[in-house]
Write a protein that holds these residues in place. Sequence first.
Motif, PDB file in Angstrom:
ATOM      1  N   PRO A 115       0.789  -1.229   0.000  1.00  0.00           N
ATOM      2  CA  PRO A 115       0.000   0.000   0.000  1.00  0.00           C
ATOM      3  C   PRO A 115       0.825   1.285   0.000  1.00  0.00           C
ATOM      4  O   PRO A 115       0.259   2.370  -0.009  1.00  0.00           O
ATOM      5  CB  PRO A 115      -0.784  -0.122   1.304  1.00  0.00           C
ATOM      6  N   THR A 116       2.167   1.161   0.009  1.00  0.00           N
ATOM      7  CA  THR A 116       3.012   2.345   0.133  1.00  0.00           C
ATOM      8  C   THR A 116       2.808   3.311  -1.025  1.00  0.00           C
ATOM      9  O   THR A 116       2.705   4.531  -0.826  1.00  0.00           O
ATOM     10  CB  THR A 116       4.491   1.925   0.206  1.00  0.00           C
ATOM     11  N   SER A 117       2.739   2.798  -2.243  1.00  0.00           N
ATOM     12  CA  SER A 117       2.585   3.682  -3.409  1.00  0.00           C
ATOM     13  C   SER A 117       1.265   4.438  -3.353  1.00  0.00           C
ATOM     14  O   SER A 117       1.196   5.612  -3.736  1.00  0.00           O
ATOM     15  CB  SER A 117       2.662   2.855  -4.697  1.00  0.00           C
ATOM     16  N   GLY A 118       0.208   3.786  -2.862  1.00  0.00           N
ATOM     17  CA  GLY A 118      -1.079   4.465  -2.751  1.00  0.00           C
ATOM     18  C   GLY A 118      -1.048   5.573  -1.725  1.00  0.00           C
ATOM     19  O   GLY A 118      -1.649   6.650  -1.928  1.00  0.00           O
ATOM     20  N   ILE A 119      -0.356   5.343  -0.614  1.00  0.00           N
ATOM     21  CA  ILE A 119      -0.255   6.381   0.411  1.00  0.00           C
ATOM     22  C   ILE A 119       0.553   7.572  -0.111  1.00  0.00           C
ATOM     23  O   ILE A 119       0.189   8.732   0.116  1.00  0.00           O
ATOM     24  CB  ILE A 119       0.389   5.792   1.681  1.00  0.00           C
ATOM     25  N   ILE A 120       1.644   7.293  -0.823  1.00  0.00           N
ATOM     26  CA  ILE A 120       2.449   8.384  -1.384  1.00  0.00           C
ATOM     27  C   ILE A 120       1.627   9.197  -2.380  1.00  0.00           C
ATOM     28  O   ILE A 120       1.671  10.438  -2.385  1.00  0.00           O
ATOM     29  CB  ILE A 120       3.710   7.812  -2.051  1.00  0.00           C
ATOM     30  N   ALA A 121       0.874   8.514  -3.237  1.00  0.00           N
ATOM     31  CA  ALA A 121       0.032   9.223  -4.207  1.00  0.00           C
ATOM     32  C   ALA A 121      -1.015  10.091  -3.513  1.00  0.00           C
ATOM     33  O   ALA A 121      -1.338  11.185  -3.981  1.00  0.00           O
ATOM     34  CB  ALA A 121      -0.645   8.213  -5.130  1.00  0.00           C
ATOM     35  N   LEU A 166      -0.644  11.558  -0.638  1.00  0.00           N
ATOM     36  CA  LEU A 166       0.007  12.668   0.057  1.00  0.00           C
ATOM     37  C   LEU A 166       0.535  13.749  -0.876  1.00  0.00           C
ATOM     38  O   LEU A 166       0.795  14.872  -0.426  1.00  0.00           O
ATOM     39  CB  LEU A 166       1.173  12.130   0.899  1.00  0.00           C
ATOM     40  N   VAL A 167       0.695  13.443  -2.148  1.00  0.00           N
ATOM     41  CA  VAL A 167       1.396  14.358  -3.061  1.00  0.00           C
ATOM     42  C   VAL A 167       0.715  15.725  -3.126  1.00  0.00           C
ATOM     43  O   VAL A 167       1.331  16.768  -2.859  1.00  0.00           O
ATOM     44  CB  VAL A 167       1.506  13.729  -4.462  1.00  0.00           C
ATOM     45  N   LEU A 168      -0.577  15.779  -3.500  1.00  0.00           N
ATOM     46  CA  LEU A 168      -1.257  17.070  -3.680  1.00  0.00           C
ATOM     47  C   LEU A 168      -1.374  17.843  -2.373  1.00  0.00           C
ATOM     48  O   LEU A 168      -1.062  19.051  -2.339  1.00  0.00           O
ATOM     49  CB  LEU A 168      -2.626  16.847  -4.315  1.00  0.00           C
ATOM     50  N   PRO A 169      -1.830  17.243  -1.252  1.00  0.00           N
ATOM     51  CA  PRO A 169      -1.885  18.022  -0.001  1.00  0.00           C
ATOM     52  C   PRO A 169      -0.518  18.558   0.419  1.00  0.00           C
ATOM     53  O   PRO A 169      -0.410  19.700   0.878  1.00  0.00           O
ATOM     54  CB  PRO A 169      -2.433  17.012   1.014  1.00  0.00           C
ATOM     55  N   PHE A 170       0.525  17.736   0.283  1.00  0.00           N
ATOM     56  CA  PHE A 170       1.856  18.192   0.660  1.00  0.00           C
ATOM     57  C   PHE A 170       2.311  19.337  -0.242  1.00  0.00           C
ATOM     58  O   PHE A 170       2.938  20.302   0.218  1.00  0.00           O
ATOM     59  CB  PHE A 170       2.837  17.019   0.577  1.00  0.00           C
ATOM     60  N   ARG A 171       1.986  19.253  -1.532  1.00  0.00           N
ATOM     61  CA  ARG A 171       2.342  20.319  -2.464  1.00  0.00           C
ATOM     62  C   ARG A 171       1.665  21.633  -2.075  1.00  0.00           C
ATOM     63  O   ARG A 171       2.291  22.706  -2.089  1.00  0.00           O
ATOM     64  CB  ARG A 171       1.940  19.914  -3.876  1.00  0.00           C
ATOM     65  N   LEU A 172       0.384  21.560  -1.703  1.00  0.00           N
ATOM     66  CA  LEU A 172      -0.334  22.766  -1.297  1.00  0.00           C
ATOM     67  C   LEU A 172       0.257  23.361  -0.020  1.00  0.00           C
ATOM     68  O   LEU A 172       0.389  24.590   0.100  1.00  0.00           O
ATOM     69  CB  LEU A 172      -1.814  22.446  -1.092  1.00  0.00           C
ATOM     70  N   CYS A 173       0.627  22.501   0.932  1.00  0.00           N
ATOM     71  CA  CYS A 173       1.208  23.001   2.182  1.00  0.00           C
ATOM     72  C   CYS A 173       2.553  23.676   1.937  1.00  0.00           C
ATOM     73  O   CYS A 173       2.843  24.739   2.514  1.00  0.00           O
ATOM     74  CB  CYS A 173       1.356  21.854   3.174  1.00  0.00           C
ATOM     75  N   VAL A 174       3.387  23.074   1.086  1.00  0.00           N
ATOM     76  CA  VAL A 174       4.691  23.681   0.768  1.00  0.00           C
ATOM     77  C   VAL A 174       4.500  25.010   0.055  1.00  0.00           C
ATOM     78  O   VAL A 174       5.160  26.012   0.373  1.00  0.00           O
ATOM     79  CB  VAL A 174       5.535  22.711  -0.087  1.00  0.00           C
ATOM     80  N   GLY A 211      -5.169  26.012   3.486  1.00  0.00           N
ATOM     81  CA  GLY A 211      -4.673  25.032   4.453  1.00  0.00           C
ATOM     82  C   GLY A 211      -5.736  24.017   4.838  1.00  0.00           C
ATOM     83  O   GLY A 211      -5.468  22.812   4.928  1.00  0.00           O
ATOM     84  N   VAL A 212      -6.968  24.505   5.056  1.00  0.00           N
ATOM     85  CA  VAL A 212      -8.075  23.596   5.389  1.00  0.00           C
ATOM     86  C   VAL A 212      -8.356  22.661   4.219  1.00  0.00           C
ATOM     87  O   VAL A 212      -8.564  21.452   4.406  1.00  0.00           O
ATOM     88  CB  VAL A 212      -9.336  24.411   5.766  1.00  0.00           C
ATOM     89  N   LEU A 213      -8.348  23.209   2.990  1.00  0.00           N
ATOM     90  CA  LEU A 213      -8.603  22.372   1.817  1.00  0.00           C
ATOM     91  C   LEU A 213      -7.524  21.305   1.638  1.00  0.00           C
ATOM     92  O   LEU A 213      -7.820  20.167   1.244  1.00  0.00           O
ATOM     93  CB  LEU A 213      -8.682  23.255   0.557  1.00  0.00           C
ATOM     94  N   ALA A 214      -6.272  21.662   1.930  1.00  0.00           N
ATOM     95  CA  ALA A 214      -5.191  20.671   1.828  1.00  0.00           C
ATOM     96  C   ALA A 214      -5.450  19.512   2.789  1.00  0.00           C
ATOM     97  O   ALA A 214      -5.268  18.334   2.436  1.00  0.00           O
ATOM     98  CB  ALA A 214      -3.845  21.328   2.125  1.00  0.00           C
ATOM     99  N   PHE A 215      -5.879  19.843   3.997  1.00  0.00           N
ATOM    100  CA  PHE A 215      -6.178  18.790   4.976  1.00  0.00           C
ATOM    101  C   PHE A 215      -7.369  17.947   4.529  1.00  0.00           C
ATOM    102  O   PHE A 215      -7.355  16.711   4.647  1.00  0.00           O
ATOM    103  CB  PHE A 215      -6.451  19.432   6.333  1.00  0.00           C
ATOM    104  N   LEU A 216      -8.404  18.607   3.994  1.00  0.00           N
ATOM    105  CA  LEU A 216      -9.587  17.876   3.531  1.00  0.00           C
ATOM    106  C   LEU A 216      -9.257  16.976   2.339  1.00  0.00           C
ATOM    107  O   LEU A 216      -9.752  15.847   2.240  1.00  0.00           O
ATOM    108  CB  LEU A 216     -10.697  18.861   3.166  1.00  0.00           C
TER     109      LEU A 216
END
Length: 575
Positions: free
Chosen positions: A217-223, A225-233, A263-268
Amino acid sequence: MPFQITAQTLSDLTGEKQEVPEQKFPDDSLGRQNPRGTVSGFIQAVADQNYTRASRFLDLTKRTQRRLKERERIVKVMQRLLDQGGDIMPYSLISNKATGRTDDDLPQNTDLIGTVTSDGVIIDLYVENKAAEDAPPVWLFSEETIAAVAALKINDNLLIDRALPQVLKDTMLGGVPIGHWLALIVLVIISYLIAWGIVFICSFLIRKIWRKAETEPTSGIIAALVLPFRLCVALWIFVTVSQQIGISIIVRQRFSAITLIVGVLAFLILLWRLTDFISTFTKDRMTQRGRVSAISVILFVRRAFKIAIIVFGIISVLGVVGVDVNTWFAALGIGGIALALGAQKTVENFVGSVTLIADQPVRVGDFCKVGEVSGTVEQIGIRSTRLRTGERTVVTIPNGDFSSNRIENYAHRDRFLFDPVLEFRKETTPDQVRYLLVELRAILYAHPMVNPDPAKVRFTGFNSASVKIEVYAYINAANFDAFQEVQEDLLLRMMDVVDASGTGFALPSQTVYLTRDKVPAEDKAATTSETVKQWKEENDLQLPGFSEEKIKSIKSTLSYPPEGSALNKDKGATN
């Protein structure tokens, strides 16, 4: 001479503490009745370039002798410090109550609303309620804050001032040079592009270094996380750079609600993607394990989580833009109670379906009995389970009732019970009974499809018209059809034994015996008696139980299918 009379209330006499309702004061003309009003009023006055009005939001009580120009100078210094690296909380995070925040570690009537930085020195910005105890609240930037800000060094050479052409600095929009607005828009785009590059490089390196990153399941978790992490950065880059290059606090404060929303949207988005990944991963696992009935529950839970995410997101965004969400929470609480009462049976059925999936008393395709209903399970849904009965009708049972009923599953039996009760004529002799007990047991021990442990044939007594012998054994069969085939063979063999014994099955008690009634054959009865006598003489009467040697000697000596069966012919052809 006037005098005052004070009456004691009931609470005074009982010693109980009486709650004092919050006092209502008239609104301040400048909106300084709470910390949020003071901060927003100051920013608006600065944006309008009304520095005299802006100075009325600062605690300058010990500087009243100063000239008006001096008061305006202090406001401009504070604005400049906020522009060159200051940070004020978004309005939604600043208290809008007359008492300010009461859940922090600060003294009463004091709130922290932001910071300013100059040459590495960080100064906290506080607002205080300067009104008397019984007077309407008036919140001002504290005198200590003003003194600390006035002592800081102002940087007159901000990066944005050097980068912008003069025309963009001279043209004003909302009290701010239009170049600041354009710079903020460009900064949003650049921040996202930089964040995209950073996240792409990190994701690429993780997949190259960590082998498990390419597998589930690692690849699915990384996928996920990509967009929320990008928004936070991107958000972090935007906020940090906008402070460092000197974009006006007026512009940044108006964009502060948007940054919080992002920030709220990234979390959602993170919750949404994790919900999709976990549900899809679990659904695939259930499919591989053949637990198809669990898929409907997984899909239902996924929809429920997504609805909860949407509701939480709407309330959070409304709170960010300044809407009082306490009323919404109260309404949701009342609505939740009403929904729970109205949907009680629905919730019960859903819990029942979860129980059926978790415990798996039945599966799709199993033949079972639930209460008084027997049938084959065709579908286990969120609300109900469907059974196909022997009459080919479909019975739908709510899962709440299904899981609470007594469930008898016939599909997973390892063997089938064979327990007929044989009733013989009243005229049956004791030796005939002994003969029947021995020969019937011999059939059970000799038959290859009968489990010998236990295999019982017992003489259990009499009734008004018969002698009773009970048979108790288990048949090794793969399904009910195979059981019926073996049962048929056993009953036919037992009929042969009964016929050989010289007795017969009992007639119903209401049967009238006529003179022409056929009496059991005397010659066969004599033969039976002779056989039993011989067993006794040779000490070979297998009563009250068969000896181990006898059981071993006759075990599986009967042919099954029986002689003459077409199945034997097919079997021989196969061999």
